[in-house]
Design a protein around this motif. Structure first.
Motif, short mmCIF file in Angstrom:
data_model
loop_
_atom_site.label_atom_id
_atom_site.label_comp_id
_atom_site.label_asym_id
_atom_site.label_seq_id
_atom_site.Cartn_x
_atom_site.Cartn_y
_atom_site.Cartn_z
N PHE A 36 0.82 -1.21 0.00
CA PHE A 36 0.00 0.00 0.00
C PHE A 36 0.86 1.26 0.00
O PHE A 36 0.49 2.27 -0.61
CB PHE A 36 -0.93 0.01 1.21
N ARG A 37 2.00 1.21 0.69
CA ARG A 37 2.90 2.37 0.68
C ARG A 37 3.44 2.61 -0.73
O ARG A 37 3.53 3.75 -1.19
CB ARG A 37 4.05 2.13 1.67
N THR A 38 3.78 1.54 -1.42
CA THR A 38 4.27 1.65 -2.78
C THR A 38 3.18 2.16 -3.72
O THR A 38 3.45 2.94 -4.63
CB THR A 38 4.78 0.28 -3.28
N ALA A 39 1.95 1.70 -3.49
CA ALA A 39 0.85 2.13 -4.35
C ALA A 39 0.59 3.63 -4.23
O ALA A 39 0.22 4.29 -5.21
CB ALA A 39 -0.41 1.35 -4.01
N ARG A 40 0.78 4.18 -3.01
CA ARG A 40 0.55 5.61 -2.81
C ARG A 40 1.72 6.45 -3.30
O ARG A 40 1.52 7.59 -3.72
CB ARG A 40 0.31 5.89 -1.32
N ALA A 41 2.93 5.93 -3.21
CA ALA A 41 4.13 6.71 -3.55
C ALA A 41 4.37 6.72 -5.05
O ALA A 41 3.93 5.84 -5.78
CB ALA A 41 5.34 6.14 -2.82
N LYS A 42 5.09 7.75 -5.51
CA LYS A 42 5.50 7.84 -6.90
C LYS A 42 6.90 7.26 -7.03
O LYS A 42 7.90 7.94 -6.77
CB LYS A 42 5.48 9.29 -7.37
N THR A 90 9.42 -0.50 -11.87
CA THR A 90 10.09 -1.75 -11.50
C THR A 90 10.04 -1.97 -9.99
O THR A 90 9.82 -3.09 -9.52
CB THR A 90 11.54 -1.73 -11.97
N THR A 91 10.21 -0.89 -9.21
CA THR A 91 10.13 -0.99 -7.75
C THR A 91 8.72 -1.35 -7.31
O THR A 91 8.50 -2.21 -6.44
CB THR A 91 10.55 0.33 -7.09
N LYS A 92 7.73 -0.71 -7.93
CA LYS A 92 6.34 -0.99 -7.58
C LYS A 92 5.98 -2.43 -7.93
O LYS A 92 5.33 -3.13 -7.14
CB LYS A 92 5.44 -0.02 -8.32
N ASP A 93 6.41 -2.88 -9.10
CA ASP A 93 6.12 -4.26 -9.50
C ASP A 93 6.77 -5.26 -8.55
O ASP A 93 6.16 -6.28 -8.19
CB ASP A 93 6.62 -4.51 -10.92
#
Length: 328
Positions: free
Chosen positions: A165-171, A175-178
């Motif tokens: 969820f932190r990754t989903a909110r952050a820009k 590749t990091t999000k995946d």
């Protein structure tokens, strides 16, 4: 492998391998790990009982897993193992409870067995006093181990969901999000696998304790009957906690898959808008790419720059319009 645990002059004596009849009859706990036919025969001859085969231990009907022959109880349930090694599974373990001996038959080693064996060497008088006491204390160790496992997978699930969820909110980079979303999916899958198998173990223990409780007048000594009640309460609470973790894992799995779907929809939306924006310049290029003999701009000095300009303008105007609408 045949291992016996015997109390002699107040001290624990652990013997491994083939043993004579008297040594087997003096033992309080006889542990058969992947026994050979010869070891099974030795135990059967010494204790005058029949050890269930591996095929019989796999039977799932209750009458094949929990039954009584004379004064001996035969109790079989699946037990979780291999969590620390990453290759977890369930193995059927049979407990043959007689008046003086407990025989365990297994084909894998859950960590609770290794821990309990080490504890027996430190406090043999308390843990190996009676056959029913050995079994109940072993169950207690299994329950403690399952509680630790459920606590750990619950903490792993919380960390994975927070990271997702932190990754989903952050820009951040795609590749990091995946990578974070993939890690969350893997963790949630492992949580579901562990909680399902732990629940299977707990339900097997619950059936055994219910069966033993019905036979406690003959199977369990009075001083150990309070331990049955404590185990029943612990097992019931862990079943509820495992079900809660499983439900939470399913909810988080749906949430993470929803995040992935939103990300994919955003990518598809970008490609769709881009393709629509490029349709007008493609139309202009298609018109001026036709080889008609009479074309007004064919011999015009500024025909080529004019065509390029029209294509650029026809691409920029849709993009500007889409941005004002919030589609980009």
């Amino acid at each position: 492998m045949l291992t016996t645990y015997t109390i002699e002059t107040g001290h624990l004596v652990v013997r491994e391998g083939a043993q004579d009849t008297e040594a087997l009859r003096r033992a309080v706990w006889i542990d058969l790990l992947t026994p050979t036919p010869e070891e099974e025969q030795q135990v059967q001859n010494a204790l005058r009982l029949e050890i269930p085969t591996r095929e019989e231990m796999q039977e799932i009907e209750s009458s094949s897993r929990l039954y009584k022959e004379d004064d001996t109880l035969f109790l079989t349930a699946p037990f979780l193992y291999g969590v620390d090694g990453g290759e977890l599974g369930s193995t059927a373990i049979t407990f043959v409870l007689g008046n003086s001996q407990l025989v365990t038959v297994r084909y894998a080693t859950p960590k609770a067995f290794a821990v309990f064996s080490a504890r027996c060497q430190r406090t043999p008088a308390m843990l190996l006093g009676t056959a029913d006491g050995v079994m109940l204390h072993l169950f207690e160790q299994v329950v403690d181990r399952l509680a630790d496992i459920l606590e750990r997978v619950g903490a792993d699930m919380d960390r994975a969901s927070q990271a997702a969820f932190r990754t989903a909110r952050a820009k951040v980079k795609a590749t990091t999000k995946d990578a974070d979303l993939k890690g969350a999916l893997i963790t949630l899958g492992q949580v579901g696998e562990v909680t399902t198998r732990a629940n299977e173990t707990l339900l097997g223990l619950s059936r055994i304790l219910t069966f033993v409780g019905a036979e406690k007048a003959t199977a369990v000594r009075r001083e150990n009957q309070a331990l049955i009640k404590s185990l029943v309460r612990d097992v019931r609470s862990l079943v509820e906690h495992a079900n809660f973790l499983n439900s939470k894992a399913n909810f988080l799995l749906d949430a993470v898959l929803g995040i992935i779907n939103v990300e994919q929809n955003a990518i598809i939306k970008t490609f769709t808008v881009a393709s629509v924006a490029l349709m007008p310049p493609t139309l202009v290029a298609s018109i001026y790419g036709m080889n008609f003999r009479v074309m007004p701009e064919l011999q015009w000095e500024f025909g080529y720059p004019m065509a390029l300009g029209v294509m650029v303008v026809s691409a920029v105007l849709p993009i500007f319009y889409f941005k004002r609408k919030g589609w980009l």
